[in-house]
Structure formats: structure tokens, C-alpha cells
Design an enzyme around this catalytic site. Structure first.
Site, mmCIF file in Angstrom:
data_model
loop_
_atom_site.group_PDB
_atom_site.id
_atom_site.type_symbol
_atom_site.label_atom_id
_atom_site.label_comp_id
_atom_site.label_asym_id
_atom_site.label_seq_id
_atom_site.Cartn_x
_atom_site.Cartn_y
_atom_site.Cartn_z
ATOM 1 N N HIS A 23 0.769 -1.190 0.172
ATOM 2 C CA HIS A 23 0.038 -0.172 -0.041
ATOM 3 C C HIS A 23 0.610 1.683 0.005
ATOM 4 C CE1 HIS A 23 -0.014 0.206 4.565
ATOM 5 N NE2 HIS A 23 -0.707 -1.056 4.052
ATOM 6 N N HIS A 77 -4.758 -10.404 13.548
ATOM 7 C CA HIS A 77 -4.831 -8.791 13.539
ATOM 8 C C HIS A 77 -5.379 -9.863 11.826
ATOM 9 C CE1 HIS A 77 -4.279 -5.458 11.466
ATOM 10 N NE2 HIS A 77 -2.938 -5.761 10.538
ATOM 11 N N GLU A 79 -6.078 -7.484 8.514
ATOM 12 C CA GLU A 79 -5.301 -7.076 7.868
ATOM 13 C C GLU A 79 -5.017 -8.153 6.966
ATOM 14 O OE1 GLU A 79 -2.338 -3.725 7.895
ATOM 15 O OE2 GLU A 79 -2.799 -3.581 5.670
ATOM 16 N N ASP A 81 -3.078 -8.973 4.435
ATOM 17 C CA ASP A 81 -1.945 -10.325 4.943
ATOM 18 C C ASP A 81 -1.484 -10.666 5.468
ATOM 19 O OD1 ASP A 81 -1.077 -7.603 6.383
ATOM 20 O OD2 ASP A 81 0.862 -7.641 6.415
ATOM 21 N N HIS A 144 -0.776 -3.056 14.224
ATOM 22 C CA HIS A 144 -1.458 -1.505 13.071
ATOM 23 C C HIS A 144 -2.690 -0.748 13.046
ATOM 24 C CE1 HIS A 144 -0.635 -1.830 8.439
ATOM 25 N NE2 HIS A 144 -0.998 -0.568 8.773
ATOM 26 N N ASP A 163 2.942 -7.361 13.640
ATOM 27 C CA ASP A 163 3.064 -6.052 12.949
ATOM 28 C C ASP A 163 4.319 -5.418 13.681
ATOM 29 O OD1 ASP A 163 1.865 -6.172 10.828
ATOM 30 O OD2 ASP A 163 0.561 -5.055 11.127
ATOM 31 N N TYR A 191 10.434 -0.402 8.135
ATOM 32 C CA TYR A 191 8.804 -0.422 8.664
ATOM 33 C C TYR A 191 8.376 0.314 9.511
ATOM 34 C CZ TYR A 191 5.107 -3.796 9.960
ATOM 35 O OH TYR A 191 4.343 -4.190 9.859
ATOM 36 N N HIS A 222 6.093 -10.478 10.165
ATOM 37 C CA HIS A 222 6.988 -10.411 8.959
ATOM 38 C C HIS A 222 8.796 -10.208 9.081
ATOM 39 C CE1 HIS A 222 3.863 -8.690 6.681
ATOM 40 N NE2 HIS A 222 3.017 -7.574 7.289
HETATM 41 FE FE1 FEO Z 1 -1.333 -4.741 8.883
HETATM 42 FE FE2 FEO Z 1 0.997 -6.910 8.344
HETATM 43 O O1 FEO Z 1 -0.592 -6.253 8.718
#
Ligand code: FEO
Length: 401
Positions: A23, A77, A79, A81, A144, A163, A191, A222
Site C-alpha cells: 500500500h 490482526h 489485515e 496480508d 497497527h 506487526d 517498517y 513480517h
Molecule cells: Fe497491518 Fe502486516 O499488517
């Protein structure tokens, strides 16, 4: 391929070597979507991966246990991903209950058809016994998204940090001691700056809550898992949550016919002459991702734009909008730029710097057409002033103050 963190807790995620955009964030070194499998009397999957990689995740799980034996999928989370593959995982693991918090349940229901899903809603302090190990939950809103949560395994002193502490970094090594540390730290900083800089206060609260836990390993969603350099990443986060400034001057500019570029160079020279770290940042050849990373620990910023149609140039407009949303703290600076038959560029930049809560140190520094030697001298003096302010701010905000 899976990787063992400790006996019967394994990484089962996906390494994405090709992703270059997240994004708007340029993921120069790719990324990973980390999922973890905890096998005990009960089996729990901690998070999933992006939807296209559901097959890889399921293959990894199946190499360790039968899919029918997955009892829980913890969703830290929503999101996509991390939760994008959730529908495919639940279809393949019919016994699995989704374990998540109330906010996350709501967001998941906005993204997916959750009609047939079985849920266990948890909150901070709740535990889920798996046998010899326990999952404990800690809601960390805005790290996040509002739904973000961390999961802790006290028996292993292991924190699944979502995250938090992550990096967009594809690698063959899964641990911090298997990859070049400075590269990993740079990616952790990038990041932080681009994903969660705006959430410094919530992250500070999460750090305080986590400080009560014994932690031997931090497994983010991640990048690499922290097991050997916990002190380094925790110390870095303590600096980043307050945007602790270094004695560092950033001269950002975008120039139409090189007049603003000449001013930028003179400001930079003036700052360098004071012996601080000073950096010229030409928006035409750099990315917003790199800009946010450099802004995170800069103390002072000069931002220049030529005037175009009575306003600033478009790359400056985009970059300042991006930066305003990231809400950097503790910055001081001013705008500068050249104009032709009408003013407007520098003033528009100054307005955006003010809106970003940058302490404004002087009126916009402007020149018409080409900068004269007098204007360039004024730029050098302004650069020296930025350097002095940068030294002052960094001294005022030493660790512990
Ligand atoms: Fe907020 Fe890695 O997603």
C-alpha cells in the site's frame, strides 16, 4: 519449508521475494508473511498469510500435522496480508475455531463471509490452554490497526508480536542471527517509519505492557524472528516511539530549473559546516518510503519546492501528504524555494509543515528566478541555524529524558 522456533512451535509462513509495493510502501527487499504452528495436546495456528499463498501455508502445516488436527486459528490482526488466507484455511481445517478479539471479529466479518465460522472471542489477560503450553492474549490497538493483538506463550517466553518489531525483508534465514544485523535493523526502521510511526503512543503502551513479560524470543508477522538481538530492537523501538532526534539535518527538495536545487545545496553546505550529519534528499530520485525512514530520526528539516501554478510541485504535495499522515514528532524546520512571475510554492510547503506539527524556525526562504550570491549566503546561514537547532533538540531528548 518450515522452521522450528522451539520444539513443536514452527514457522509455517510464506517468503515473498517479489512484492515491491505494500500500500504505497516500496518493499525493496520483499517481505514475509509469518504464520506459526503450536502443536500440543491441542494445535493452534497463529495467523495465516496473504490469500494467494494459502496453498503454501496449508502444505507447510500438513508437513507437520494432519489439517483436521488444527483446533484453533488465532487471528492477531485482520489485515489481509495476515488474514487473507483465513477462509481457505478454515475450509481445509474443519475443526478449527477462530480465536480473536471483538474488534478483529468485526473487521473479519467485513472482509469475509463468516456465517459458518466458529469463534472464541478473547481479550487482554485471557488464556487458552493447549496442554503443556498456554496462549495468553494482549490487545495492542493501533499496532497497527484497532484490532491488533499479540499472543504470548509464557512457558517458552515467546511473544508473537504481529506487526510490531516486523520488517519487510525476504530472506532464507528466519532468525535475526542468520541475516546481516545492520540490514535487518534498517528494514525494521523503515517498517516502523512507514507503517506505525503515527502510532507512537499506543506502541509505547504496548512496550510498557510487554515489559512485564519475560521474553526470550519475539516472533513478528513480517521478517526475521528476534532471539539474539532483543536488546537492540527493543532499544531502537524506545527511541522510535518518541522519534528521538539525532543531530541530523535533512534538506528535502524538488526543483524545476535547478534554482531551488542550488538553494538546497547551499543550505546543506551551511549545515555541514557546523559538523552535524546533513543529507540532501532530491524527491525526483528518491521514494517516500526512504523519506519517512530518514525523517524518523532527523531533528531538523528544510523543504524546498519551486513554484508551479501558484503552488508547490506535485512530488512535494504527495510526499508532504504522506508525511503528515505518519505524524512524525519533534521536528523543526522551514520551507524554501524559487519562484518566477508569482510566488506560492514555498508558502504552500510551509503550510503543510505547520500542519505536520513541525516547529517553524523562520519565514519561507525564497528567491525569484535564480538565487543571487546574497540569497545563497542566506541559505548557508539558514543551514547553520538548522544544524544548531538539531544539536539542541538531540541534546534535549537524550534517552531517559
Ligand atoms: Fe497491518 Fe502486516 O499488517
Amino acid at each position: 519449508m518450515t522452521t522450528s522456533l522451539v520444539p513443536n512451535i514452527d514457522w509455517v509462513g510464506y517468503v515473498d521475494w517479489t512484492v515491491r509495493d505494500f500500500h504505497g510502501y516500496n518493499t525493496f527487499r520483499g517481505s514475509t508473511y509469518n504464520a506459526y504452528l503450536v502443536r500440543d495436546e491441542k494445535t493452534a495456528l497463529i495467523d495465516t498469510v496473504k490469500a494467494p499463498y494459502a496453498g503454501d501455508l496449508l502444505q507447510h502445516i500438513a508437513s507437520l500435522t494432519a489439517l483436521e488436527k488444527v483446533d484453533y486459528v488465532v487471528v492477531n490482526h485482520a489485515e489481509p496480508d495476515h488474514a487473507g488466507a483465513l477462509p481457505a484455511v478454515l475450509a481445509a481445517c474443519p475443526q478449527a475455531t477462530v480465536v480473536t478479539n471483538k474488534k478483529c471479529q468485526g473487521i473479519l466479518s467485513g472482509y469475509h463471509d463468516t456465517g459458518g465460522w466458529s469463534w472464541q472471542v478473547v481479550g487482554t489477560g485471557d488464556s487458552l490452554p493447549l496442554g503443556s503450553r498456554t496462549l495468553r492474549f494482549l490487545e495492542t490497538p493501533m499496532v497497527h490497526w484497532p484490532d491488533s493483538m499479540m499472543t504470548y506463550v509464557p512457558e517458552e517466553k515467546l511473544l508473537f508480536s504481529m506487526d510490531g518489531f516486523g520488517q519487510h525483508y525476504a530472506s532464507s534465514g528466519r532468525f535475526d542471527d542468520q541475516e546481516p544485523l545492520e540490514t535487518v535493523m534498517w528494514e525494521a526502521k523503515t517498517y516502523y517509519a512507514n507503517i506505525i510511526m503515527w502510532a507512537g503512543k499506543p506502541i509505547q503502551r504496548a512496550l510498557e505492557a510487554a515489559a512485564g513479560l519475560q521474553i526470550a524470543m519475539i516472533a513478528p508477522s513480517h521478517g526475521v524472528i528476534w532471539r539474539s538481538h532483543l536488546d537492540r530492537i527493543l532499544a531502537a523501538y524506545r527511541d522510535w516511539v518518541v522519534c528521538r532526534p539525532k543531530p541530523k539535518v535533512l534538506v528535502v527538495y524538488e526543483s524545476m530549473w535547478e534554482s531551488t536545487a542550488q538553494m538546497a545545496r547551499a543550505i546543506w553546505e551551511g549545515a555541514c559546516a557546523q559538523g552535524v550529519a546533513a543529507q540532501l534528499f532530491d524527491l525526483r530520485v528518491n521514494s517516500n518510503t526512504l523519506l519517512a525512514t530518514e525523517v524518523l530520526d532527523a531533528a531538523t528539516i528544510a523543504w524546498g519546492s519551486s513554484t508551479l501554478n501558484g503552488g508547490m510541485l506535485p512530488l512535494s504535495g504527495g510526499a508532504l501528504t504522506y508525511l503528515k499522515g505518519l505524524r512524525p514528532l519533534c521536528k523543526a524546520g522551514f520551507a524554501f524555494g524559487s519562484y518566477g512571475w508569482s510566488r506560492g510554492g514555498a508558502a504552500a510547503v510551509q503550510e503543510m509543515l505547520e500542519a505536520t506539527k513541525v516547529e517553524i524556525l523562520r519565514e519561507p526562504l525564497e528567491c525569484q528566478w535564480r538565487p543571487t550570491p546574497e540569497v545563497l549566503e542566506e541559505c548557508r546561514k539558514a543551514g547553520a541555524m538548522l544544524a544548531e537547532k538539531a544539536t539542541q533538540l538531540s541534546c534535549e531528548m537524550q534517552p531517559g529524558q
